[in-house]
Scaffold this motif. Sequence first.
Motif, PDB file in Angstrom:
ATOM      1  N   GLY A 254       0.491  -1.421  -0.140  1.00 50.98           N
ATOM      2  CA  GLY A 254      -0.020  -0.059   0.210  1.00 50.98           C
ATOM      3  C   GLY A 254       0.839   1.495   0.131  1.00 50.98           C
ATOM      4  N   ALA A 255       0.743   2.335   0.984  1.00 50.08           N
ATOM      5  CA  ALA A 255       1.039   3.037   0.571  1.00 50.08           C
ATOM      6  C   ALA A 255       1.614   3.848   2.507  1.00 50.08           C
ATOM      7  CB  ALA A 255      -0.084   4.426   0.117  1.00 50.08           C
ATOM      8  N   GLN A 256       2.787   3.410   2.390  1.00 53.42           N
ATOM      9  CA  GLN A 256       3.552   4.149   3.606  1.00 53.42           C
ATOM     10  C   GLN A 256       4.452   5.025   3.675  1.00 53.42           C
ATOM     11  OE1 GLN A 256       2.965   1.156   5.911  1.00 53.42           O
ATOM     12  NE2 GLN A 256       1.699   0.126   4.694  1.00 53.42           N
ATOM     13  N   LEU A 257       4.556   5.453   4.779  1.00 53.64           N
ATOM     14  CA  LEU A 257       4.927   6.762   5.271  1.00 53.64           C
ATOM     15  C   LEU A 257       6.357   6.689   5.356  1.00 53.64           C
ATOM     16  CD1 LEU A 257       2.439   9.297   7.665  1.00 53.64           C
ATOM     17  CD2 LEU A 257       2.704   8.881   5.157  1.00 53.64           C
ATOM     18  N   ARG A 258       7.253   7.171   4.699  1.00 55.36           N
ATOM     19  CA  ARG A 258       8.648   6.547   5.129  1.00 55.36           C
ATOM     20  C   ARG A 258       9.583   7.882   5.097  1.00 55.36           C
ATOM     21  NH1 ARG A 258      11.327   2.067   1.267  1.00 55.36           N
ATOM     22  NH2 ARG A 258      13.550   1.768   2.697  1.00 55.36           N
ATOM     23  N   THR A 259      10.593   7.771   5.952  1.00 49.96           N
ATOM     24  CA  THR A 259      11.282   8.943   6.063  1.00 49.96           C
ATOM     25  C   THR A 259      12.949   7.801   5.457  1.00 49.96           C
ATOM     26  OG1 THR A 259      10.773  10.102   7.444  1.00 49.96           O
ATOM     27  CG2 THR A 259      12.862  10.590   6.681  1.00 49.96           C
ATOM     28  N   VAL A 260      13.567   8.750   4.191  1.00 54.67           N
ATOM     29  CA  VAL A 260      14.941   8.207   3.814  1.00 54.67           C
ATOM     30  C   VAL A 260      15.511   8.935   3.515  1.00 54.67           C
ATOM     31  CG1 VAL A 260      16.307   6.734   1.794  1.00 54.67           C
ATOM     32  CG2 VAL A 260      13.767   6.309   2.489  1.00 54.67           C
ATOM     33  N   ASP A 261      17.162   9.129   4.374  1.00 56.31           N
ATOM     34  CA  ASP A 261      18.419  10.266   4.386  1.00 56.31           C
ATOM     35  C   ASP A 261      17.788  11.146   4.531  1.00 56.31           C
ATOM     36  OD1 ASP A 261      21.083  10.889   3.718  1.00 56.31           O
ATOM     37  OD2 ASP A 261      20.858  10.603   1.658  1.00 56.31           O
ATOM     38  N   GLY A 262      16.506  11.583   5.106  1.00 59.76           N
ATOM     39  CA  GLY A 262      16.247  12.533   5.997  1.00 59.76           C
ATOM     40  C   GLY A 262      14.918  13.527   5.059  1.00 59.76           C
ATOM     41  N   VAL A 263      14.403  12.590   4.276  1.00 67.36           N
ATOM     42  CA  VAL A 263      13.573  12.979   3.507  1.00 67.36           C
ATOM     43  C   VAL A 263      12.564  12.204   3.414  1.00 67.36           C
ATOM     44  CG1 VAL A 263      12.965  12.669   0.920  1.00 67.36           C
ATOM     45  CG2 VAL A 263      15.483  13.611   1.387  1.00 67.36           C
ATOM     46  N   VAL A 264      11.187  12.835   3.815  1.00 67.68           N
ATOM     47  CA  VAL A 264      10.194  12.568   3.702  1.00 67.68           C
ATOM     48  C   VAL A 264       9.430  12.077   2.472  1.00 67.68           C
ATOM     49  CG1 VAL A 264       7.833  12.906   5.215  1.00 67.68           C
ATOM     50  CG2 VAL A 264       9.911  13.353   6.135  1.00 67.68           C
ATOM     51  N   GLY A 265       8.658  10.773   2.333  1.00 65.44           N
ATOM     52  CA  GLY A 265       7.669  10.677   1.415  1.00 65.44           C
ATOM     53  C   GLY A 265       7.002   9.218   1.925  1.00 65.44           C
ATOM     54  N   VAL A 266       6.580   8.716   0.812  1.00 62.58           N
ATOM     55  CA  VAL A 266       5.804   7.351   0.772  1.00 62.58           C
ATOM     56  C   VAL A 266       6.335   6.199  -0.038  1.00 62.58           C
ATOM     57  CG1 VAL A 266       3.011   6.651   0.471  1.00 62.58           C
ATOM     58  CG2 VAL A 266       3.748   8.817   1.133  1.00 62.58           C
ATOM     59  N   ASN A 267       6.463   5.420   0.228  1.00 62.63           N
ATOM     60  CA  ASN A 267       7.090   3.671  -0.189  1.00 62.63           C
ATOM     61  C   ASN A 267       6.183   3.348  -0.188  1.00 62.63           C
ATOM     62  OD1 ASN A 267       9.943   1.759  -0.322  1.00 62.63           O
ATOM     63  ND2 ASN A 267       7.664   0.916  -0.588  1.00 62.63           N
ATOM     64  N   PHE A 268       5.195   3.741  -2.007  1.00 62.01           N
ATOM     65  CA  PHE A 268       4.213   2.339  -2.437  1.00 62.01           C
ATOM     66  C   PHE A 268       4.723   1.028  -3.204  1.00 62.01           C
ATOM     67  CE2 PHE A 268       3.159   7.112  -3.437  1.00 62.01           C
ATOM     68  CZ  PHE A 268       2.038   7.268  -3.235  1.00 62.01           C
ATOM     69  N   SER A 269       3.670   0.448  -3.005  1.00 61.15           N
ATOM     70  CA  SER A 269       3.338  -1.117  -3.506  1.00 61.15           C
ATOM     71  C   SER A 269       2.353  -1.701  -3.138  1.00 61.15           C
ATOM     72  CB  SER A 269       4.691  -2.071  -2.673  1.00 61.15           C
ATOM     73  OG  SER A 269       4.727  -1.517  -1.026  1.00 61.15           O
ATOM     74  N   VAL A 270       2.303  -2.866  -4.311  1.00 64.98           N
ATOM     75  CA  VAL A 270       1.618  -3.236  -4.547  1.00 64.98           C
ATOM     76  C   VAL A 270       1.859  -4.769  -5.161  1.00 64.98           C
ATOM     77  CG1 VAL A 270       1.317  -2.085  -7.445  1.00 64.98           C
ATOM     78  CG2 VAL A 270      -0.691  -2.892  -5.955  1.00 64.98           C
ATOM     79  N   TRP A 271       0.418  -5.460  -5.303  1.00 63.59           N
ATOM     80  CA  TRP A 271       1.238  -6.996  -5.746  1.00 63.59           C
ATOM     81  C   TRP A 271       0.261  -7.078  -7.215  1.00 63.59           C
ATOM     82  CZ3 TRP A 271      -3.728 -11.808  -5.868  1.00 63.59           C
ATOM     83  CH2 TRP A 271      -2.624 -12.555  -6.463  1.00 63.59           C
ATOM     84  N   ALA A 272       0.689  -7.565  -7.866  1.00 64.77           N
ATOM     85  CA  ALA A 272       0.226  -6.945  -9.909  1.00 64.77           C
ATOM     86  C   ALA A 272       1.188  -8.084 -10.624  1.00 64.77           C
ATOM     87  CB  ALA A 272       0.033  -6.619 -10.458  1.00 64.77           C
ATOM     88  N   PRO A 273       1.154  -9.310 -10.012  1.00 61.16           N
ATOM     89  CA  PRO A 273       1.985 -10.299 -10.964  1.00 61.16           C
ATOM     90  C   PRO A 273       2.303 -10.384 -12.552  1.00 61.16           C
ATOM     91  CG  PRO A 273       0.755 -11.772  -9.445  1.00 61.16           C
ATOM     92  CD  PRO A 273       0.546 -10.045  -9.201  1.00 61.16           C
TER      93      PRO A 273
END
Length: 734
Positions: free
Chosen positions: A129-148
């Motif tokens: 889904g849409a998971q809030l995530r901070t990478v190297d101090g940068v705030v964003g969203v990690n998107f992922s979806v199952w669509a094989p």
Amino acid sequence: MNTELSLSSIQSLLDGNLADPGSLLGPHPISYCGNEATAIRVFQPNAQSMWVVDSNSGSKRPMRRVHPEGIFEAICDETPENQYRVEMIDKAGETVQTTDPYSVPSIFSDFDRYLLGEGRHHDMYERLGAQLRTVDGVVGVNFSVWAPNARAVQVVGEFNSWDGRHTVMQRIPDLGIWELFVPGAKVGQRYKFRIQTEEGRWIDKCDPLAFASELPPLTANIISDISSYTWSDDDWMQQRAEFDPMHAPMNVYEVHLGSWQKGPGRTHGWLSYRDLAARLVDYCHRMNFTHIELMPISEHPFSGSWGYQSVGYFAPTSRHGSPDDFMFFVDHLHQNGIGILIDWVPAHFPKDDHGLRRFDGSALYEHADPRQGEHPDWGTMIFNYGRNEVKNFLISNALFWLDKYHIDGLRVDAVASMLYLDYSRENGEWVPNRYGGRENLEAIDFFREFNDAVHTNHPGVVTAAEESTAWPGVSRSTKDGGLGFDYKWNMGWMNDTLRYMRNEPIHRQFHQNELTFSMIYAFTENFMLPLSHDEVVHGKGSLISQMPGDMWQKFANLRLLYSYMWTHPGKKLLFMGGELAQWNEWNDDDGPQWELLDFATHRGIQQLVADLNKLVVENPALHHFDFSGDGFEWIDCQNAQDSTLVYIRKGTADHAPILVCSNFTPVPREDYRIGVPESGYWKEVFNSDSEAYGGSNVGNYPGCETTGVGHHGRDDSILVTLPPLGTSIFRLEQ
């Protein structure tokens, strides 16, 4: 421009259908002038110029444009190991520094991948889904979806002006999951997944694990933070862990939030979760309900489906507010001692284009064969319970509501339709199981795993099955070969009882067995007695309109029905409006007829339900042994000519027994002798014919003393007056 990128791969990237954009973008080791180096590439159509910025030193290296559409590249002497950012001057002249999405490591650990592959990642809502995530101090969203089976997947939304060309997702090998970290994506922004099917067609789909959605008929998902709410129900949650579903009282009020009460000036009159919380707490306290059961709360596009055709399985409907608002709703009820069950619908899902049907262009969540994958009755799709990923999706969804929203129980809709492969089908319209039978073996395994997961992870949470057949062991432990539910709705009792009550009293003597038959099987399952919404829709009419006789008899019959139900073994459930004796059949536009409370007869029914609820809660004999023959004893069930029933409800040795005497005719029965198990004073603690309920006040107040005369095979007895179309309830006073 001079680059190692091929024109064909660049063109696929520009078209947005490159299945592995990370093979071009992000950091890549190369040989440059005979030395090892790293090529960092970025696709940013809105950039005028770009630099690579070392996260540690802050030094910058300019990137050269290698394609006029916005592909930039920088050659670095040393591999930065993800310790870099990219900076651009956009076409508006603003300087923006951010993370390179294609340099971000996957959110999925090796253990996540193992569990997903096994179909046992029961908290997959923490990854997909849409998971809030901070990478190297940068705030964003990690998107992922199952669509094989997709050729390519983009995430599109307000963060990229719905242009997915530079947010093409990266496929995780072997899992069929697509993933991308989008820096700068924010809570509150709308999004969808844009999927290219194997045939090359692009389709927009909602996120199956989205935490929030737009108000229907709009369909986009909303990035949400569901971890920020501060709960205040610790006491309730600690007590719930010790909850004993076998012996505790449970009086359930079934509610459709969209129509229970309306608010002027609101969209369709829908009240907010916060308004509803305050009103329902007050009402449940007044009516002595211990729990409410919400008709499906998950997001659904068509209001007329009442929530039973869900698209957003992880999103509380936006009709009443945000996820935080629904958390407040649950929290407020818990703080006031009221439990919450929700209807959960793993039996089917709708065909809406933005939903799960043919999600990646293939039959992914459903069976491809319509004999297995479609419901002929409802025009909906059937989940493929034998597919690990689908089973995992459903079980993790169930646990999600218990984990994130503190829900106390799940009532599973349409269980029979899942258990039988030939449900509502003619010969040739269904596919037998591997043994040639009609049982859905995959669904059986699913139910057992679902119930084990719920009870292991959330002690005190209950599950209830709406199962309308004689399938054995629905509410028996999985260790004993059962399906593992705590309760099973007693549809047989409901149908027999309503059929009996519809008879004119003069004919009831010929149908006595319709009342007594339920006790033949009453303890084969842990039954809940439902008078649900299903009994007051689709032309059936309201409960009081189903009662025979003139106006007085209709009200008396309804009071009699409720008295019989509340004293019969089993937990209790009543749909909203039933406690008002409303005349109209329920529909989701109008809701209960609250205006009827202007009339004393309707107020009487409401007070009767409140008093019956209180009677059950305060008298363990009426709830402690709901599922055991130790809690019930017939006194007389054979007087069909007079249409009377007399029985004892019992608790432990410390609990005073309860004597229930019902007269299903409008003729008062005076000096009616009833054998009792113990001598002493039997106090009349309830009379459905009381003036307080709109009755004629025929009864036995304040009670009856035993006479020393044996009767009904017992050494002692009492003489009572049975009220017309009424129930008198007595308790032995020690």
